[in-house]
Enzyme design. Structure first.
Site, PDB file in Angstrom:
ATOM      1  N   ASP A 174      48.076  72.601  25.122  1.00 33.78           N
ATOM      2  CA  ASP A 174      48.062  74.041  25.354  1.00 33.78           C
ATOM      3  C   ASP A 174      47.187  74.774  24.340  1.00 33.78           C
ATOM      4  O   ASP A 174      46.438  75.678  24.694  1.00 33.78           O
ATOM      5  CB  ASP A 174      49.485  74.594  25.288  1.00 33.78           C
ATOM      6  CG  ASP A 174      49.510  76.094  25.509  1.00 33.78           C
ATOM      7  OD1 ASP A 174      48.984  76.554  26.545  1.00 33.78           O
ATOM      8  OD2 ASP A 174      50.047  76.811  24.646  1.00 33.78           O
ATOM      9  N   CYS A 223      71.395  63.806  30.955  1.00 35.56           N
ATOM     10  CA  CYS A 223      71.453  63.530  29.513  1.00 35.56           C
ATOM     11  C   CYS A 223      72.662  64.228  28.899  1.00 35.56           C
ATOM     12  O   CYS A 223      72.916  65.401  29.179  1.00 35.56           O
ATOM     13  CB  CYS A 223      70.182  64.016  28.812  1.00 35.56           C
ATOM     14  SG  CYS A 223      68.806  62.914  29.046  1.00 35.56           S
ATOM     15  N   HIS A 224      73.379  63.486  28.065  1.00 31.32           N
ATOM     16  CA  HIS A 224      74.519  64.060  27.355  1.00 31.32           C
ATOM     17  C   HIS A 224      74.030  64.940  26.199  1.00 31.32           C
ATOM     18  O   HIS A 224      73.048  64.585  25.539  1.00 31.32           O
ATOM     19  CB  HIS A 224      75.391  62.943  26.759  1.00 31.32           C
ATOM     20  CG  HIS A 224      76.127  62.162  27.775  1.00 31.32           C
ATOM     21  ND1 HIS A 224      75.561  61.108  28.452  1.00 31.32           N
ATOM     22  CD2 HIS A 224      77.393  62.279  28.240  1.00 31.32           C
ATOM     23  CE1 HIS A 224      76.447  60.609  29.300  1.00 31.32           C
ATOM     24  NE2 HIS A 224      77.562  61.286  29.185  1.00 31.32           N
ATOM     25  N   MET A 243      65.989  59.511  24.833  1.00 35.37           N
ATOM     26  CA  MET A 243      65.413  60.595  25.625  1.00 35.37           C
ATOM     27  C   MET A 243      65.014  61.767  24.738  1.00 35.37           C
ATOM     28  O   MET A 243      64.010  62.433  25.004  1.00 35.37           O
ATOM     29  CB  MET A 243      66.390  61.046  26.721  1.00 35.37           C
ATOM     30  CG  MET A 243      66.650  59.977  27.774  1.00 35.37           C
ATOM     31  SD  MET A 243      65.141  59.245  28.472  1.00 35.37           S
ATOM     32  CE  MET A 243      64.365  60.669  29.198  1.00 35.37           C
ATOM     33  N   GLU A 244      65.751  61.989  23.677  1.00 31.42           N
ATOM     34  CA  GLU A 244      65.403  63.057  22.747  1.00 31.42           C
ATOM     35  C   GLU A 244      64.089  62.746  22.029  1.00 31.42           C
ATOM     36  O   GLU A 244      63.253  63.640  21.849  1.00 31.42           O
ATOM     37  CB  GLU A 244      66.542  63.275  21.750  1.00 31.42           C
ATOM     38  CG  GLU A 244      67.758  63.949  22.346  1.00 31.42           C
ATOM     39  CD  GLU A 244      68.628  63.060  23.242  1.00 31.42           C
ATOM     40  OE1 GLU A 244      69.539  63.598  23.882  1.00 31.42           O
ATOM     41  OE2 GLU A 244      68.400  61.834  23.315  1.00 31.42           O
TER      42      GLU A 244
END
Length: 142
Positions: A114, A62-63, A99-100
């Site tokens: 969690d 990923c950039h 992707m972000e």
């Protein structure tokens, strides 16, 4: 990593959706901030935003992208009991921000897990999917 230097910067947006399924009582406790770890959604929101900014550190090809906006929102669904996490990203860059958005949604779901696992270790995360993207060569909408 692909060479994107030949591409012109354009406005890029993406929206991803992650889902975490849980027991009805767990959903109620998340909704009312009555878990021991209290404000689950504020913590998950912060985790999602931070994760979007760190995506290139997590996914090798990923950039690095200078994000202009990251937003993480939550919606409660009662049947079946779940929290839907929507992450949206925006940037003016040479490559997309899908992707972000996906990373933000995934990490927000993991944070909910969690913080609630003590009362519901059987929670299930998924699906995680891209809802839409704009900018670049082609747009996409699920």
């Amino acid at each position: 990593m692909l060479d994107v230097s030949h591409k012109a910067p354009t406005r890029r947006t993406a929206v991803a959706l992650g889902t975490i399924h849980m027991k009805a009582d767990t959903l109620r406790r998340v909704r009312t901030n009555t878990l021991v770890k209290k404000d689950v959604l504020q913590t998950a929101r912060a985790a999602g935003v931070l994760a979007a900014k760190r995506t290139p550190d997590l996914i090798p090809d990923c950039h690095p992208i200078r994000l202009d906006q990251v937003e993480v929102t939550f919606e409660f669904q009662d049947d079946p009991p779940r929290v839907e996490v929507r992450a949206s990203t925006r940037a003016e860059d040479r490559t997309g921000v899908e992707m972000e958005a996906l990373t933000a949604a995934a990490v927000a779901c993991l944070t909910v897990y969690d913080m609630a696992k003590a009362v519901d270790p059987g929670m299930v995360i998924g699906p995680l999917r891209l809802l839409r993207k704009t900018g670049g060569k082609s747009d996409y909408a699920a």
